[in-house]
Each structure stands twice: as structure tokens, then as C-alpha cells.
Write a protein that holds these residues in place. Sequence first.
Motif, mmCIF file in Angstrom:
data_model
loop_
_atom_site.group_PDB
_atom_site.id
_atom_site.type_symbol
_atom_site.label_atom_id
_atom_site.label_comp_id
_atom_site.label_asym_id
_atom_site.label_seq_id
_atom_site.Cartn_x
_atom_site.Cartn_y
_atom_site.Cartn_z
ATOM 1 N N SER A 1 59.634 -4.900 4.621
ATOM 2 C CA SER A 1 58.774 -4.747 3.453
ATOM 3 C C SER A 1 58.644 -3.281 3.047
ATOM 4 O O SER A 1 58.716 -2.933 1.863
ATOM 5 N N LEU A 2 58.474 -2.416 4.045
ATOM 6 C CA LEU A 2 58.388 -0.980 3.757
ATOM 7 C C LEU A 2 59.706 -0.477 3.186
ATOM 8 O O LEU A 2 59.730 0.362 2.273
ATOM 9 N N ARG B 1 60.052 -1.289 -0.384
ATOM 10 C CA ARG B 1 59.159 -0.485 -1.230
ATOM 11 C C ARG B 1 59.643 0.952 -1.366
ATOM 12 O O ARG B 1 58.935 1.796 -1.901
ATOM 13 N N ASP C 1 60.846 3.072 1.290
ATOM 14 C CA ASP C 1 60.817 3.953 2.463
ATOM 15 C C ASP C 1 62.248 4.294 2.861
ATOM 16 O O ASP C 1 63.109 3.411 2.958
ATOM 17 N N LEU D 1 62.071 2.205 11.285
ATOM 18 C CA LEU D 1 60.878 1.533 10.779
ATOM 19 C C LEU D 1 60.313 0.557 11.807
ATOM 20 O O LEU D 1 59.092 0.498 12.021
ATOM 21 N N GLY E 1 52.800 2.120 7.757
ATOM 22 C CA GLY E 1 53.299 2.448 6.433
ATOM 23 C C GLY E 1 52.416 3.365 5.624
ATOM 24 O O GLY E 1 52.851 3.931 4.623
#
Length: 449
Positions: A191-192, A195, A197, A204, A219
Motif C-alpha cells: 500500500s505504501l 502511494r 514510497d 518496506l 508509513g
Amino acid sequence: MGDGVEAKVERLRDLRVRRARLDAEELALLADIAADVGDDRGVAEELTPVLRVSTREVERRIDDGRSVAGRMPRLLAAMRVGEVETYGARRVLAVVDPLEDDAARTVDALLAERLADAPATAWQPGNLAQRTRRLVEKVDPGGQTARARRARAERKLELTPGEHAMSSLEAQLPAEVAAACYSRVDGMARSLRHRGDQRTLDQLRADVTADLLLGRDPGVTPSEAAATVYLHMPADAALSISDDGCELDGYGPVPAAIAREIMTNPRSIWRAVLCDPGTGEPLDLGRTRRRPSATIRELVRVRDRECIMPWCHRPARHCDHDHEQAWTADGGGGSTSVANGGPRCRRHHQLKDDPRWNTHYDPVHGTTRVTTPHGTTYTAHRHPVLTPKSGRHRPTPTRPTPARDTQARHAPRRDAPTRDTQTHRQPAGAEPTRDATGKGHRNDDGPPF
């Protein structure tokens, strides 16, 4: 492959066979020694400096030796002819470990039959374990649930120091729990990443895991190295004048740049330690009560950093605080002070009261002397936390760092220890020498680890 390469491959095969035979000889010998002595814990401690591995590894080898000699004799025979080394044998033993002795011997016989005409690839550790697993289910189909429950009861978390200022954190969990944990971490990492990252998925996942364990919101901010242990830095390294001499408690040397990042992290916990400017040692903060204050415990942990036994690297923060000269209520014993305290892990704290062992630690000079039940004496010294700069007064010798030299040598007994770690032997059956007080030792109260 050319003739030269083929010859080298054959030589590798010969080396593998020789290594397997030596592994078999060592396991059989360890099983014999353990049977003769009858004290696995004591003999493991005594063999730690002999085999130059950790006490835990010695215990594991003793267990392996006893298991292959008594429960898996055909597996031991396969080792003796060079078919399988210790690692492959351990994979098999891990599978049969929950079985009763008779069931284990049945699996051993069936496995030998299956491997009699099997191809060479069948002897690879993973394939051996898989074959053994199937045989275990065949021999003891009703014990599957009990074995799973036992394995779940032995779940644990382990921290293993690595290289380049890194360590690994490994959790042994039930399969469905581990899968659920990984799925959640992986989902948050992806998810990060979606977005924007820029960290890799591996980075991560590692950072999200650390954030979750430390109670942070994954995050929101990049993962930082929050210092929850002592960081020893020379003043000139802290001021970026030099890049030498930085140590992280429980790990060892770290690059000065990394140390400064930890130092400047606003979440880091700092402790002030008062030191004698002439020696570089923490000051003695004694008192009359038996239980040491938090300050005394902390100073002793900062000074010694590890359990005082020469071959034990358990961080002092996970050890008991021990009175080297026993404290007594009438005031006739040792004081509760930095000068009379030392860290001992729970195992070696209990070993101190074993009459077959003689252990003595001098907190002031940092000298440890240990005499084993069979007459071998080891001496070791701690070193300064940080290496003194040339031309300055050298502090009192302190005990070795986590990277200390554990090589032992035989030498005549001396009244005064030298700077080198030594061993010397007393005549077989001789009574181990007591310490200067002539008294036994008592356990102090200490926090469990």
C-alpha cells in the motif's frame, strides 16, 4: 567438464565423505562423554572453549549425538560411510524428535531401507527431511496433533547479531499466525509502495515490521534506529572530529556515521554515566542494602557489557546483578556497590553455586578465572569500552568485547593473571581451587530474562 575440473569435483566428493565421517565420530564421542559424566549442562559448559562454539551449540551437538547413537543407529552408520553430514542428520532428527525411542528406531530402519538404492539426490537434507516426515506419519499417525501442539508450545523470538551494523529478528510461530503476520505486513508495504514510497518492497516490509513492533504508525515517518541500549562514543567521534571507537551495547563496533545518527535521533534514550577521569571506569556508588539500586545495576552493565564468563556473550542488560563477595545482613560480607558487582546470566549465576566449578571475578581489575570440574582453568580480562587514544593514560584493563579472542592455550599456573586468555590443567580428580575468601557463593536476586 575437462579432466582437471573432474578431478577437482572428485576431490570435493572425497572431502564431503571425510567431513561426514568426522561429524559421525564427533557426535558418537559427545554421546559417550555425556553418558560418562551424566551432567549435560556441566559438560556442555566445559566443552564450550574446547570446541570453540557456543554452549548452546555444544548442548545441541550432545543431544544430536545421543539421538543418533541411541535412536537412529542406521543414520549414524550412514554418516560413518560418508553419506550424510551433520546438517542433513539434524534435519532428520528434528522430524523424529517428538517420537518415542521405539518409534524413532522404526523410522530409522524404514529410512535406511528407502535409501538403500536411492539416487544421490535423496541424501540432500531437504529430501531426507521430506522422506522422514512421511515415514513419521506412517509409523505414528495418531501423534500428529500432539507433535504440532508441542512445537507450538516451543514458539520463541530470537535476536541474532549480523554484520555491517545489522541484526536479524526471527520469530518461531504457528504456521497460520506467521502467514497472517506476513500477509498483513506485505499488504501494508505494498500500500505504501502504491502511494509513491520509493523504498523497495523488502525495505518496506522490514520497516513496517519494525514500526508495528515499536508502536509507531507505519508509513508516517521513515523507520529510524531508536537507541534503547547504550551507545559508547568518544567525544571527538560525537563531534565528527574522528570516526573511530564507537560501540553499540550488545552488538559491537558500529560506524561513527551510524552512531551519530542514533545519537541525534530525538527518540533515543540517553543515560549519563559518571567516570573516573584517570581510569575511564564508572565511579563506585556503594550502599549498605543488599539489593543494588537502579544506578548501580546500570553502571555495572555499562562497564561489563556482557556476562563475565569468558565464553558467554549474553548482554549484561539481560543478566542478573551478582555480588562477587556475598552480601550478609550483619555487614560482614561484600558491599552492594559497583566495585563488588558483576553481571552473570541466569545460567552462569546458578553455576556459581555448583561445588564442582570455581569461578571468581575481580570487578575492579576486570579479571575472570574459571576452573572446570576436570581441572582446566581459564582466565580472561575485559578491555576498555573504547580504545584509548595514543599518548593518553590507559584505563585499567577491562574484560573482552564481543569480538574478544577466545583462543586458549595451555600454560603453567600463575598466581597473577596475564593479559592473554589462558588455560591450564590441574591433575585429574584434583579439588578445584576456591577463591580468596575460601567461601562458597550465593545467588543474588536478579530479574529473569
